[in-house]
Design a protein around this motif. Sequence first.
Motif, PDB file in Angstrom:
ATOM      1  N   THR A   1       0.799  -1.040  -0.024  1.00 34.51           N
ATOM      2  CA  THR A   1       0.020   0.093   0.015  1.00 34.51           C
ATOM      3  C   THR A   1       0.898   1.238   0.015  1.00 34.51           C
TER       4      THR A   1
ATOM      5  N   GLN B   1      -8.798  -0.744  -0.785  1.00 29.16           N
ATOM      6  CA  GLN B   1      -8.935  -2.099  -0.225  1.00 29.16           C
ATOM      7  C   GLN B   1     -10.381  -2.632   0.401  1.00 29.16           C
TER       8      GLN B   1
ATOM      9  N   ASP C   1      -5.756  -1.434  -4.876  1.00 30.08           N
ATOM     10  CA  ASP C   1      -5.162  -1.842  -3.516  1.00 30.08           C
ATOM     11  C   ASP C   1      -6.256  -3.228  -3.200  1.00 30.08           C
ATOM     12  N   GLU C   2      -5.749  -4.366  -3.425  1.00 29.10           N
ATOM     13  CA  GLU C   2      -6.272  -5.525  -2.905  1.00 29.10           C
ATOM     14  C   GLU C   2      -7.675  -5.324  -3.149  1.00 29.10           C
TER      15      GLU C   2
HETATM   16 MG   LIG Z   1      -2.153  -2.554   2.146  1.00 31.06          MG
END
Ligand SMILES: [Mg+2]
Lengths: 490, 326, 274, 611
Positions: free
Chosen positions: D65, D114, D196-197
């Motif tokens: 991240t 995320q 991000d994920e």
């Molecule tokens: Mg992360």
Amino acid sequence: GPSPQRRPAAASSGAGAIRVASMAASTKDTLDPAKGAMATDYVRHYMLYSGLTSIDDDSLRPRPALAESFDSDDRITWHFRLRRGVRFHDGAPLTSADVVHSLRRHNDPAVASKIAAIAAQFAEVRADGRYGVTIRLTGANADLPTLLAQAQFLIVKAGQDHPDGTGTGAYRLAQFEPGVRTLVVRNREYWIPGRPHLEQVELIAIPDETSRVNALLSGDVHAIHAINPHSLPRIEASGTCEAVVTPSSLYTNLIMRQDHLPTSSPDFVQAVKHMLDRPLINRALFRNTAMLGNDQPVAPVMPYFNRELPQTVLDLDRARWHVRRGGLNGLRLPLYCSPAATGSVDMASILQEYGSQVGLEFAVNRVPADGYWSTHWMRHAMTFGNNNPRPTADLVFSLFFQSNAEWNESGWKNERFDRLLTEARGEADEVRRGELYGEMQRLVHDRCGIAIPVFISLCDGYDKRLKGIKPIPLGGFMGYRFAEFARWED
Amino acid sequence: MTAAPPTRSAAARLLPMIAGRIASSLLTLFLVSVVIFVASSLLPGDAAQELLGQSATPAQIAALRHEMGLDQPGPVRFVHWLGALLHGDPGVSFVANMPVSDIIANRLPNSLLLAAITALISIVLALTIGIASAINRGGRIDSALNIATLSLVAIPEFLIATLAVLAFSVKLLWLPSISLVTPETGWAETLRALALPVLSLTCVVVAQMARMTRAAVADQLDRPYVEMARLKGVPFGRIVLFHVMPNAIGPVINAMALSLSYLMGGALVVETIFNYPGLASLMVNAVTSRDMPLLQSCAMIFCATYLALMLVADIVAILANPRLRA
Amino acid sequence: MSGALAMRVRNMRLSGRIGLALVLFWLVLAVGGPALAPHPVGAFIDQEVFSGPGRTFWLGSDYLGRDVLSRVLWGSRYTVFLALGAALLAVLGGTSLALFSAIRGGWTDEILARAMDTLNSMPSKIFALVLVAAFGSSLTLLLLIAAFIYIPGNYRIARALAINLVAMDFVQVARARGEGAFHIARYEVLPNMIHPLLADTGLRFVFVVLLLSGLSFLGLGVQPPYADLGSLVRENISGLPMAAPAIIVPALAIASLTVGANLLIDALKPGGKA
Amino acid sequence: MTVELAPPPATGPSDASAAAVEVRGLSITVAQPDGTRRAIVENISFAVPRGEVLALIGESGSGKTTIALALMGFSRFGATIAADCLRVGDMDIAAMGQSALRGVRGSRIAYIAQSAAAAFNPSRTILSQVIEPLLVHGLAGREEARARAVALFRSLALPSPETIGDRYPHQVSGGQLQRLMAAMALITGPELVILDEPTTALDVTTQVEVLRAFKAAIAESGATAVYVSHDLAVVTQVSEHIVVLQNGRMVEQGDSARILTAPQSEYTRTLLAAARPAIRPTADAALDKVLTVDSIHAGYGRIVRGMPATPILADVGFTVRRGSTLGVIGESGSGKSTLARVIAGLLPAASGEVLLEGQPLPRAMAQRSREQLRRIQLVFQNADTALNPAQTVRDIIARPLAFYHGLKGAAAHARVDELLDLIRLPRALADRRSTELSGGQKQRVNLARALAAEPDVLLCDEVTSALDTVVGAAILDLIDELRRELGIATVFISHDISTVRAFCDEILVLYAGRAVERCPKAAFDGHSHHPYTRLLIDSVPDMDPTWLATRAAAAGPALAVSAIAPELCRFLPRCPVAIGGLCDSNPPPLHVDDGRAILCHRAGGPGDASR
Ligand SMILES: [Mg+2]
Ligand SMILES: Nc1ncnc2c1ncn2[C@@H]1O[C@H](COP(=O)(O)OP(=O)(O)OP(=O)(O)O)[C@@H](O)[C@H]1O
Ligand SMILES: Nc1ncnc2c1ncn2[C@@H]1O[C@H](COP(=O)(O)OP(=O)(O)OP(=O)(O)O)[C@@H](O)[C@H]1O
Ligand SMILES: [Mg+2]
């Protein structure tokens, strides 16, 4: 200091309309003189109503008012001749019927008169024609004309069970909001020609002393009642206001119950009386505005004051001697004080200080003002009392010192004192009366379980543009009657 | 999962809640009257004694007691009072001999006016201070504001009020030192008269509210959606106004409601110093004169105000939060 | 243990250290101050009133000519112990009830919450007035009354915290283990709300100091000749126009004590920032 | 880190000068209390050609991240970004001031966070947030922005694209929200998208849809993308290049295919291994049934006439034998945790029974004896919230020892140490608070606490879901070992079918609160399954870059279960093989044979549910 011309001249309509602040107001505020209980009431009632007699100066002698003359042969039956042509605010003429109604009301329990106890001596009140009134008393009383000058005895209209402000006084009622304000305007048909001088008076109350003084200094009000002597320097320094100090017979007294131990011990009483640092109390609590007291209730400003009586002074050795002789050393005693009795809290502190030096330990108990009179006053061995100025020595003695008086504060019993009191009440000869009252003062001073450290002066503050103010020892605000005399001069 | 039109579901959710709240408020009001009744029956003396004062005879007191119904046992009096109240009659003041409703009608508008003006000013101020310090949290402005608000909380209100009078009335002669308002006074005069009381009360409540605002806003500023908004390039001012505030408003309004409830009953000292005829001093009068009907009614008003404020706070929180609204 | 303490102090922010110093200063004064008082607390010894600082009276004299320094030294004892005691009692009481309420839930919670609302809705000063008038104002009673008045406020906050915590998984774990309510309250829930509670204690502390001065405004409070700091401010209010030390000193004392306590508490929070 | 692991020179997969993103020598440092600076990531170099996707992969805390945010010139906690080169398109990010960066963020570089649930502002409508980048950058008016958003919603296959924007974030599902965030990122037509994920928090079934949508959208917009993930299989589907990170350093980088087939570093090999758990041997099932769950009905809210206000579980039953493991799988919200709570007594069932060694247990835990409570231990789903943050590890583990076994003082101390050894945590950690532990460590403590009670039945609720694969695998090993050594019966709840399949002796599939299939491991590889089980199996991505493309599109959108009659098959709205006139009129029958049970009209019959 601020320039006087920037200060608001008056509440509303230019000169001659002033705003006045007394100390307390509540929803209890009333238009019924018989129910008057506080300075605010007295001021209001004296503006609206007139009495049969009045007390206009510091001699404290009664003068004719609505009654143009009065007399009595035996001081039991009194005759009053009413002034003619006096009119109530609604135009009705004043007659004997109004006076009879006003006086008789006090004996009616439903009225809950504040002076029912005094009025109890009226055996009979009757009209004597349209302009005459006869009062027959249960016993002789030479002071009746003085008593009738009190605010509660002001004359209301016949037939009014709940007086509504219609009186014969110098001002007419314009607005009345209990607890908030009273607004009166000049009565142009007042029976004393040339009076009053002000167009309008707004009477409010500012209970908080600091706020009251600030209101005066900021010009929001023009006269204030009952200021703390500690505020005097601020008022003097302002340049725009001045203080008037009225010596009076108001006092806060220490009560030592004679039916409790050890306060009933003469040694204890003497020890306490000699422990009182009267100059200190005068200085610290009252900024030297008070007069030293001598443990008897007749103030130097009152008629019949006994000048011969030696002044009790602070004498710790003597106090210690009494403590030892009475076997009181190390004694611990609760002492009740309350803001309800002016200055009592600080007096208690002072007493506590000196007590520790002579071997007496006082546990100071400050209790709230509300409920003090019903729950603490006279109920413990040591409490404080507080007595307003009374117009006559007889009244003070009979209310607080006579053996069977309801508020015989210390619970003392002295037959000789009681005899002297009855005798003096009926005595016509002034010199003889003076002797009798002098003797009574001595008895109380020597024997009674009451200590009176000082007589408290009443301090009022005025805008300097308000003229015609002088002290009358019956109470602040010229015995509550300043509105009748005050003038506005820019 | 389906999105009903928000307004209808808001109403559907709010109405039962308000109804429930009103029911439980009635219970609370009843409890208040019981507490007041019990507490005041513990007080020494009674209305008759206080009214007649130091110089009354026992016969007089007994007569007056009978007239006031004080000679009846406590529970009986309470039930009578409650019964009358349910019929919309709060009784007659023992002391003033006027209907309680009239006395209160005289004072209540004053209290409400003072509270409303103070509320308005202090809310704006508190939000400004709170947001400013939350944005700068940990920074110098934050520390300064923190110490300032803390000190403000710590100064007794009578001191603030007295200082204000000394400065603005006695010294500068700008504003009246006492607040006399009558129905005839014009609004400009009224505002002048209220300036100092409002100033003093604002000092009292604003600090607490600002601190709560700061906490709530700071909490939101740490949320991921704020970071997301920054990563979208949203200007910071816009983030605070449009992203953070809608989320912080719930806790903020709650804290504010608590503080504002103080403005009615807590104005006692300010009312005293400025001689302002409000409800708090009326209630103190009622306590000292043991005027039960008046005392009860005042207490109920304060309690009702408190409950109403809490209710408003909850409603706002629900309206501001779509999760609760749906 | 003391090492850990020293570490904490060393890691504290400046404001926290200032707060700690102020609190310690007042604690020491509260304990030892009266012994240092140069004059008896009730002695009317100055011929003048509201005199300025001088050789005999370091901080001048008050409205009755008493020594301000001595009175402040005594006053700090009353304020510190009364306010601290009442604040702690209030938090103890309020939090215990809140925990009970949150853990029990259901009717218990509802009724307690209503009762607390009832008390909370009453203006504190007027309520105090009634209580003091009814029960008197000995020190113990004063302490209890002040505590009693602030219990509902603390309850409100503590309950909100506790309800969130009670729903947490670790509390469920403890319940599933068969733990009693006391263990859950004392070991699972309470330790996790200690910081907000501390902050609340700090505020309650300020409130009690103010309540005491407000009571003195109504003529109630600590028995004379003693007075708490708030009462000292109140009784000398007429010295304000001349900026007498008799009013300035106790006012500053209150401010430094309460601000100090709150700075310290703020600094104790984890992260120290929030 | 030593030299051998030093990153290869910053040569991108293709010519670096043509790259849309170029990073060279990127280091990010934070100030420490003692004044020194610590590097969170160090010396990172990579380049992404225009229009291609680069994946950053590594375990939790490896700095993924941090690097991704640095591409936007953004750093958390006052960290400082330093780089020899940090270029996106023609922008030199490292040299830009705050206001210039603000102008770029959300317009030329967009970010997909995320957790969409956390990144959407809960109190504003979705549309207002989606179009905000356009508005604040002055790229479009409100009306046009709205039109663009709706078009994007449509292309992302969101239901009711016209009106979905008027909803609030909590009113849409997690998968939809994630796609809505993609819309928010893509609406300005950015050059670079950072993801991000974006699928980590989703169910497998949903993940497939979202991945597909992302891939299509990125391809369509022609943007360059950086995809952050810890899941190799997912990364394989979307990215052309992979950068492997460990502890803030680059371990390896290269073409996706190369990394998957010929990983060079040991660490990459571990990652690959952990992604495909090995099938464990079946326990020699002892005969005695420890736990029997019989026809449970349960739900939330007040129970009226035997039915809770919100019914969740309906007629769920199974048995678990000593030393064996039952796996429970199902999508989020299918009632897995509810089942665990019912067994533990936290949520009293409305009807049905839980038997422990044949003895019926009282439904509510308040009525259960301490001994009964001890014998069933629940390991909570989320170790973060299941451990009291105010207690130390020792406090946490010692409490059941004292509570159930009266162990105090030195004895307890020793036993805690033993347990720490058992879960392979250093003893030194005993005096730390749980907040000071990593996710894997927390989960172990969570487990140790349950073991301290010496239970007969262990209920593990998604104990590995929040962990990365490597750590998760270690925990699984541990549970497996305990099961074998101590003979503990385990109920293993997970939404990850590959884990359950590798790990459990029997599998229970929950759908919308119903047990749609129960199947011994031995029979699992057979081809007759409930259609829902089938869907689950098919949704697990393969390490094959073509998997996503070849996989058939899912059946219709998830419908509210409440919309169908309660007695009918709950999977009906999503079932690709539903039989008209049968499935939508008759309740599904239960087919039982050789140890498996399937609740379906198709199962067992000639038209088996499997394809
Ligand atoms: Mg992360
Ligand atoms: N407040 C902080 N101060 C300094 N360093 C921190 C702070 N918070 C996190 N870090 C460190 O920054 C490093 C990188 O974190 P980052 O969030 O980039 O990891 P990640 O690979 O994205 O992990 P995840 O998969 O858990 O999201 C971690 O080692 C973490 O310990
Ligand atoms: N306290 C509650 N009150 C009402 N409904 C609840 C409650 N807890 C859970 N639910 C609902 O019960 C259903 C099943 O929840 P449960 O937690 O058992 O699902 P799960 O299968 O464990 O999902 P996940 O994989 O997300 O953990 C969900 O629809 C959820 O919204
Ligand atoms: Mg779950």
